[in-house]
Design an enzyme around this catalytic site. Structure first.
Site, PDB file in Angstrom:
ATOM      1  N   HIS A 110       4.577   6.456  -9.415  1.00 53.59           N
ATOM      2  CA  HIS A 110       4.297   7.233 -10.496  1.00 53.59           C
ATOM      3  C   HIS A 110       5.189   8.863 -10.466  1.00 53.59           C
ATOM      4  O   HIS A 110       4.716   9.874 -10.554  1.00 53.59           O
ATOM      5  CB  HIS A 110       2.884   7.848 -10.797  1.00 53.59           C
TER       6      HIS A 110
ATOM      7  N   CYS B 246       1.063  -1.320   0.055  1.00 56.64           N
ATOM      8  CA  CYS B 246       0.701  -0.533   1.033  1.00 56.64           C
ATOM      9  C   CYS B 246      -0.517  -0.914   1.626  1.00 56.64           C
ATOM     10  O   CYS B 246      -1.413  -1.435   1.237  1.00 56.64           O
ATOM     11  CB  CYS B 246       0.412   0.935   0.539  1.00 56.64           C
TER      12      CYS B 246
ATOM     13  N   HIS C 222      -5.677   2.434 -13.993  1.00 61.98           N
ATOM     14  CA  HIS C 222      -4.473   2.445 -12.752  1.00 61.98           C
ATOM     15  C   HIS C 222      -4.150   1.214 -12.425  1.00 61.98           C
ATOM     16  O   HIS C 222      -4.984   0.384 -11.943  1.00 61.98           O
ATOM     17  CB  HIS C 222      -5.016   3.538 -11.841  1.00 61.98           C
TER      18      HIS C 222
ATOM     19  N   GLU D 150      -3.353   0.467  -9.385  1.00 64.73           N
ATOM     20  CA  GLU D 150      -3.951   0.015  -7.927  1.00 64.73           C
ATOM     21  C   GLU D 150      -5.576  -0.306  -8.333  1.00 64.73           C
ATOM     22  O   GLU D 150      -6.133  -1.381  -7.773  1.00 64.73           O
ATOM     23  CB  GLU D 150      -4.198   1.226  -7.354  1.00 64.73           C
TER      24      GLU D 150
ATOM     25  N   CYS E  33      -6.790   6.828   1.491  1.00 62.63           N
ATOM     26  CA  CYS E  33      -5.670   6.827   2.570  1.00 62.63           C
ATOM     27  C   CYS E  33      -5.640   8.095   3.247  1.00 62.63           C
ATOM     28  O   CYS E  33      -5.926   8.909   2.679  1.00 62.63           O
ATOM     29  CB  CYS E  33      -4.416   6.181   1.920  1.00 62.63           C
TER      30      CYS E  33
HETATM   31  S1  SF4 Z   1      -1.008   7.278  -1.594  1.00 63.09           S
HETATM   32 FE1  SF4 Z   1      -1.993   6.184   0.325  1.00 63.09          FE
HETATM   33  S2  SF4 Z   1      -2.492   4.035  -0.348  1.00 63.09           S
HETATM   34 FE2  SF4 Z   1      -1.060   5.082  -2.034  1.00 63.09          FE
HETATM   35  S3  SF4 Z   1       1.027   4.332  -1.188  1.00 63.09           S
HETATM   36 FE3  SF4 Z   1       0.613   6.368  -0.304  1.00 63.09          FE
HETATM   37  S4  SF4 Z   1      -0.167   5.947   1.688  1.00 63.09           S
HETATM   38 FE4  SF4 Z   1      -0.386   4.025   0.615  1.00 63.09          FE
END
Ligand code: SF4
Length: 386
Positions: free
Chosen positions: A74, A133, A161, A163, A269
Site C-alpha cells: 500500500h 510473507c 483488506h 490480507e 508480525c
Molecule cells: S507487515 Fe509483517 S506480515 Fe506484512 S509484509 Fe511486512 S513483515 Fe510481512
C-alpha cells in the site's frame, strides 16, 4: 537474480539522508529544527522481499506479460515504479484477469491472495511468483488448524483488506471452517455479548454482513473459537480482543475445560510490533512537538502507527513528501478517519511553529521506502529554515 536488480532497487528506494540520520543515532539537527526518527520504520522484511521479487521477475521474464494481482504494497510510489517497469496491476482500470493464460507471469503480493483467486490463476496456467510473507503464512497456518479442529476463527482485521480476505478464505478449506471478522474492540464486544448471552441471530448476521463465513450461525459457531489477526493491526488492541473473547468464553462455560472452547495465538508480525514499539519508545524518550507518520492512507500498519502517536502528541499522517505544502500548510489524513484512500484528506494551517526551536518526530509504515522518508526530512528542513 538478486544481484542483477540490486542497483535498480537502490536507485529507486535508497536515501543517503536516511543513512546519515541512522549513523547519527536517528537524530538530525539543523538550525532550530531537531528531527528524531523512530529506530524501526519503513520497509519491513516482507515488503523488502516482495518488491525485490517483483524486480527480479521483470528481469527474469523480459518478454512476457507480468502482472500483480493487486497493489504489491500500500504505497503509491512503489506501485507507480512497478507500473513504469511494465508490471501491470490487475485491479487497475482496463485490466481483465480473464485474459490471463500460460504465457503470463503473475506476482502474488506480500499479503497473499485468497484460496479462490489462487485456484483460478492456477487453472489459467499462469506462472506464479509467490511473495506471500512468512508472517502471513503463519496466520494462515493457525486459521487452517482452527478449521480442522472445528474452531471458528475470530479475525481482528479489516474486512476489505486483501490480507484479511485471504486469511478468512483459509478457514474455508475445510467443511467445518468458519470465521467472523471484527474490526475493533466494539465489534469484538458484540461477539462477546453473543457468546455470553446469545441474542437475536438475524440482528447479529446483519451487523456482521460480509464479515462472516457463508451460512454462519452464531448460535452454534461461537461455541469454539480461536483468535487470529491481520498482521498489521494495533498489537495492544489485538491482545485485548483476545482477552475479551477468552473472558466471554470463561463466563459462558465456567465448568468446562477452556481448551475445548478457546484458542489464541499472537499473529501480529514482528515487524509491525517493532515499529509500534519504536514509536512508543521515541515518544517516551523525547519531548516531541509534533509527529509525522509517512505511508499510504490504505496502509493498515501506517494508520495504526498514526493512532499510537495521536494518542500522545499532535500527529500528521501524510502519504508523500508533497503533502508538506508549505511552512504553513500540510495536507494529511486525519487520524481515526475511515480508511478510504484520498477523499478524506484535509489541509491544516500552522503545522510547523513559525519561530523558535521545534522537535519533530518521524516514522513511516512498513510499505514506505527510504527515499520517501528522506524527502520528507529534507522538505521539513527546508520549511523550518525558510
Ligand atoms: S507487515 Fe509483517 S506480515 Fe506484512 S509484509 Fe511486512 S513483515 Fe510481512
Amino acid at each position: 537474480m538478486k544481484e542483477a536488480v540490486a542497483a535498480d532497487l537502490a536507485a529507486a528506494y535508497h536515501s543517503s539522508v536516511v543513512d546519515d540520520v541512522r549513523k547519527n543515532g536517528f537524530v538530525r539537527q539543523s538550525g532550530r529544527l531537531t528531527i528524531h526518527l523512530a529506530q524501526e520504520f519503513g520497509f519491513c522484511y516482507g515488503v523488502d522481499r516482495a518488491v525485490d521479487y517483483a524486480y527480479q521477475t521483470r528481469k527474469r521474464f523480459p518478454d512476457r506479460r507480468v502482472f500483480l494481482t493487486g497493489e504489491i504494497i500500500h504505497n503509491p510510489h512503489v506501485n507507480d515504479e512497478l507500473r513504469r517497469q511494465q508490471i501491470r496491476i490487475l485491479t487497475d482500470p482496463g485490466e481483465d484477469r480473464r485474459t490471463l493464460g500460460p504465457d503470463d507471469v503473475v506476482i502474488l503480493p506480500a499479503f497473499g491472495v485468497s484460496v479462490g483467486d489462487l485456484a483460478s490463476l492456477e487453472k489459467q496456467g499462469c506462472t506464479l511468483v509467490d511473495t506471500t510473507c512468512g508472517s502471513v503464512l503463519n496466520v494462515w497456518k493457525n486459521v487452517v488448524r482452527y478449521a480442522q479442529d472445528g474452531f471458528t476463527a475470530v479475525i481482528h482485521g479489516k474486512v476489505k483488506h486483501e490480507e484479511t480476505r485471504a486469511t478468512a478464505s483459509q478457514a474455508l478449506k475445510y467443511p467445518e471452517g468458519r470465521y467472523v471478522i471484527v474490526l475493533d474492540r466494539s465489534e469484538a464486544a458484540v461477539v462477546c455479548d453473543y457468546i455470553r448471552n446469545g441474542g437475536d441471530r438475524e440482528a447479529f448476521l446483519a451487523r456482521f454482513a460480509g464479515a462472516v463465513s457463508p451460512g454462519f450461525n452464531p448460535d452454534v459457531d461461537l461455541v469454539r473459537v480461536g483468535c487470529a489477526n491481520q498482521t498489521t493491526m494495533l498489537m495492544s488492541e489485538s491482545l485485548e480482543i483476545g482477552e475479551m473473547v477468552g473472558a466471554a468464553m470463561r463466563d459462558r462455560y465456567p465448568n468446562d475445560d477452556m481448551a475445548s472452547h478457546f484458542r489464541a495465538f499472537d499473529t501480529i508480525c514482528s515487524a509491525t510490533q517493532e515499529r509500534q514499539d519504536a514509536v512508543e519508545a521515541l515518544l517516551d524518550a523525547e519531548p516531541i512537538d509534533l509527529m509525522i507518520v509517512v505511508g499510504g492512507y490504505n496502509s493498515s500498519n501506517t494508520v495504526n502507527l498514526a493512532r499510537i502517536c495521536a494518542s500522545r502528541v499532535r500527529t500528521y499522517h501524510i502519504a508523500e513528501p508533497g503533502c508538506l505544502l508549505s511552512a504553513g500548510q500540510i495536507r494529511h489524513r486525519p487520524v481515526g478517519a475511515p480508511s478510504t484512500v484520498r477523499a478524506e484528506e484535509v489541509v491544516t494551517e500552522g503545522w510547523l511553529p513559525p519561530t523558535g526551536r521545534v522537535v519533530v518526530g518521524l516514522t513511516a509504515g512498513a510499505s514506505t521506502p527510504n527515499n520517501i522518508v528522506g524527502q520528507v526530512i529534507e522538505t521539513v528542513e527546508r520549511f523550518a529554515s525558510a
